[in-house]
Scaffold this motif. Structure first.
Motif, PDB file in Angstrom:
ATOM      1  N   MET A   1       0.848  -1.196   0.000  1.00 33.85           N
ATOM      2  CA  MET A   1       0.000   0.000   0.000  1.00 33.85           C
ATOM      3  C   MET A   1       0.885   1.248   0.000  1.00 33.85           C
ATOM      4  O   MET A   1       1.890   1.292   0.710  1.00 33.85           O
ATOM      5  N   GLU A   2       0.492   2.250  -0.789  1.00 33.47           N
ATOM      6  CA  GLU A   2       1.282   3.461  -0.918  1.00 33.47           C
ATOM      7  C   GLU A   2       1.459   4.160   0.431  1.00 33.47           C
ATOM      8  O   GLU A   2       0.511   4.333   1.188  1.00 33.47           O
ATOM      9  N   GLY A   3       2.721   4.540   0.728  1.00 34.12           N
ATOM     10  CA  GLY A   3       3.016   5.277   1.949  1.00 34.12           C
ATOM     11  C   GLY A   3       3.087   4.431   3.196  1.00 34.12           C
ATOM     12  O   GLY A   3       3.187   4.968   4.307  1.00 34.12           O
ATOM     13  N   THR A   4       3.057   3.094   3.056  1.00 36.06           N
ATOM     14  CA  THR A   4       3.110   2.200   4.208  1.00 36.06           C
ATOM     15  C   THR A   4       4.532   1.696   4.409  1.00 36.06           C
ATOM     16  O   THR A   4       5.168   1.223   3.469  1.00 36.06           O
ATOM     17  N   LEU A   5       5.033   1.788   5.625  1.00 37.64           N
ATOM     18  CA  LEU A   5       6.364   1.280   5.935  1.00 37.64           C
ATOM     19  C   LEU A   5       6.335  -0.231   6.083  1.00 37.64           C
ATOM     20  O   LEU A   5       5.424  -0.786   6.699  1.00 37.64           O
ATOM     21  N   HIS A   6       7.332  -0.907   5.524  1.00 38.28           N
ATOM     22  CA  HIS A   6       7.490  -2.319   5.811  1.00 38.28           C
ATOM     23  C   HIS A   6       8.961  -2.619   6.031  1.00 38.28           C
ATOM     24  O   HIS A   6       9.837  -2.053   5.382  1.00 38.28           O
ATOM     25  N   ARG A   7       9.226  -3.494   6.969  1.00 41.82           N
ATOM     26  CA  ARG A   7      10.599  -3.806   7.344  1.00 41.82           C
ATOM     27  C   ARG A   7      11.292  -4.566   6.229  1.00 41.82           C
ATOM     28  O   ARG A   7      10.745  -5.524   5.666  1.00 41.82           O
ATOM     29  N   PHE A   8      12.525  -4.149   5.931  1.00 44.91           N
ATOM     30  CA  PHE A   8      13.305  -4.794   4.888  1.00 44.91           C
ATOM     31  C   PHE A   8      14.500  -5.556   5.459  1.00 44.91           C
ATOM     32  O   PHE A   8      15.143  -6.329   4.750  1.00 44.91           O
ATOM     33  N   GLY A   9      14.804  -5.333   6.715  1.00 44.29           N
ATOM     34  CA  GLY A   9      15.934  -5.969   7.375  1.00 44.29           C
ATOM     35  C   GLY A   9      16.154  -5.306   8.713  1.00 44.29           C
ATOM     36  O   GLY A   9      15.366  -4.451   9.144  1.00 44.29           O
ATOM     37  N   PRO A  10      17.234  -5.655   9.410  1.00 44.07           N
ATOM     38  CA  PRO A  10      17.513  -5.034  10.709  1.00 44.07           C
ATOM     39  C   PRO A  10      17.669  -3.522  10.576  1.00 44.07           C
ATOM     40  O   PRO A  10      18.512  -3.028   9.840  1.00 44.07           O
ATOM     41  N   GLU A  11      16.813  -2.788  11.258  1.00 41.98           N
ATOM     42  CA  GLU A  11      16.866  -1.326  11.347  1.00 41.98           C
ATOM     43  C   GLU A  11      16.721  -0.618  10.000  1.00 41.98           C
ATOM     44  O   GLU A  11      17.227   0.482   9.810  1.00 41.98           O
ATOM     45  N   ILE A  12      15.993  -1.230   9.073  1.00 38.83           N
ATOM     46  CA  ILE A  12      15.709  -0.572   7.789  1.00 38.83           C
ATOM     47  C   ILE A  12      14.287  -0.900   7.360  1.00 38.83           C
ATOM     48  O   ILE A  12      13.835  -2.045   7.482  1.00 38.83           O
ATOM     49  N   TRP A  13      13.585   0.143   6.896  1.00 39.83           N
ATOM     50  CA  TRP A  13      12.216   0.020   6.416  1.00 39.83           C
ATOM     51  C   TRP A  13      12.109   0.700   5.056  1.00 39.83           C
ATOM     52  O   TRP A  13      12.827   1.665   4.773  1.00 39.83           O
ATOM     53  N   LEU A  14      11.193   0.222   4.214  1.00 42.72           N
ATOM     54  CA  LEU A  14      10.934   0.818   2.917  1.00 42.72           C
ATOM     55  C   LEU A  14       9.496   1.311   2.857  1.00 42.72           C
ATOM     56  O   LEU A  14       8.608   0.777   3.531  1.00 42.72           O
ATOM     57  N   ALA A  15       9.266   2.329   2.028  1.00 41.78           N
ATOM     58  CA  ALA A  15       7.914   2.806   1.755  1.00 41.78           C
ATOM     59  C   ALA A  15       7.847   3.227   0.293  1.00 41.78           C
ATOM     60  O   ALA A  15       8.749   3.902  -0.207  1.00 41.78           O
ATOM     61  N   ASP A  16       6.791   2.808  -0.393  1.00 50.09           N
ATOM     62  CA  ASP A  16       6.573   3.199  -1.775  1.00 50.09           C
ATOM     63  C   ASP A  16       5.638   4.394  -1.819  1.00 50.09           C
ATOM     64  O   ASP A  16       4.644   4.458  -1.086  1.00 50.09           O
ATOM     65  N   GLY A  17       5.965   5.339  -2.701  1.00 49.86           N
ATOM     66  CA  GLY A  17       5.176   6.546  -2.818  1.00 49.86           C
ATOM     67  C   GLY A  17       4.385   6.587  -4.104  1.00 49.86           C
ATOM     68  O   GLY A  17       4.261   5.587  -4.828  1.00 49.86           O
ATOM     69  N   PRO A  18       3.861   7.745  -4.448  1.00 48.90           N
ATOM     70  CA  PRO A  18       3.063   7.878  -5.661  1.00 48.90           C
ATOM     71  C   PRO A  18       3.929   7.792  -6.912  1.00 48.90           C
ATOM     72  O   PRO A  18       5.147   8.003  -6.867  1.00 48.90           O
ATOM     73  N   VAL A  19       3.311   7.468  -8.006  1.00 47.18           N
ATOM     74  CA  VAL A  19       3.977   7.507  -9.303  1.00 47.18           C
ATOM     75  C   VAL A  19       4.052   8.960  -9.754  1.00 47.18           C
ATOM     76  O   VAL A  19       3.068   9.700  -9.672  1.00 47.18           O
TER      77      VAL A  19
END
Length: 232
Positions: A1-19
């Motif tokens: 979901m756009e703008g939602t943080l998800h954990r990618f590894g220890p102490e790192i998160w990703l979030a996808d934004g708008p196109v």
């Protein structure tokens, strides 16, 4: 979901934004959030700021560092600096001249002297006429981060004549590549080659790119293949 943080590894998160659209080409956006040992946050390539994303990020810690990894990823910097006025904004030197409305801290560069030393490393890939990009390495998660120098769009992402241009440029190749426009823009290939050899010395396992799906394994092999044309 756009703008939602998800954990990618220890102490790192990703979030996808708008196109976002650039010359009619649609680009997805992605940011990474890294939490440093002191509990503060390092934000790489900030995307559009929503209320939900603001809340999720402040729940992780204090935003201390805003990072523009190259001279092209500057669209949302103003709203982040407005929301987090005490965070230091770091970018390549070219951005300060283009944004007199923003407050910049020390220019991004190779070498020590940054608050994130020992946790996040950066190397500038010089000699490109389009932009100077910095590759980053998050040590805790063994994640390598590239912004525009490596891209990977799925087939069918672009339509019409833009699909033809994207295919010829290598943007929709079977695996991540350096688009041809960036390859041709390197005026100092020996300097870029030396920098990329240093990048490939990092013990990276994962790869995050702004315009393409992350890779959870074999990061160095993926990057080495993407830059094979450079002779690294």
């Amino acid at each position: 979901m756009e703008g939602t943080l998800h954990r990618f590894g220890p102490e790192i998160w990703l979030a996808d934004g708008p196109v976002v659209a650039v010359a009619g080409f649609r680009y997805p956006t992605r940011m990474a959030v890294m939490r440093l040992r002191d509990g503060t946050l390092f934000l790489w390539s900030p995307i559009a700021l929503s209320d939900a994303l603001h809340g999720a990020i402040t729940a992780l810690g204090e935003v201390r560092h805003l990072i523009a990894p190259n001279g092209l990823h500057d669209r949302f910097l103003g709203e982040w600096q407005g929301a987090f006025p005490h965070a230091a904004l770091h970018a390549p030197p070219c951005l300060a001249a283009r944004h007199p409305d923003l407050r910049f801290a020390r220019d991004l560069a190779d070498g020590p002297g940054f608050a994130w030393d020992g946790e996040v490393d950066q190397i500038a890939i010089p000699g490109n006429r389009i932009t100077t990009e910095l590759a980053f390495f998050h040590r805790a998660s063994r994640t390598l981060l590239f912004t525009d120098l490596i891209q990977h769009f799925p087939r069918g992402w672009f339509a019409g004549w833009r699909a033809i241009v994207a295919r010829l440029d290598g943007m929709t190749a079977p695996e991540p590549r350096v688009p041809r426009k960036f390859r041709y823009a390197f005026s100092d290939r020996p300097a870029a080659r030396a920098a990329m050899r240093r990048v490939l010395d990092w013990p990276a396992e994962k790869l995050v790119i702004a315009h393409g799906a992350p890779a959870e394994q074999d990061a160095r092999a993926v990057v080495a293949r993407a830059f094979r044309w450079l002779g690294v």
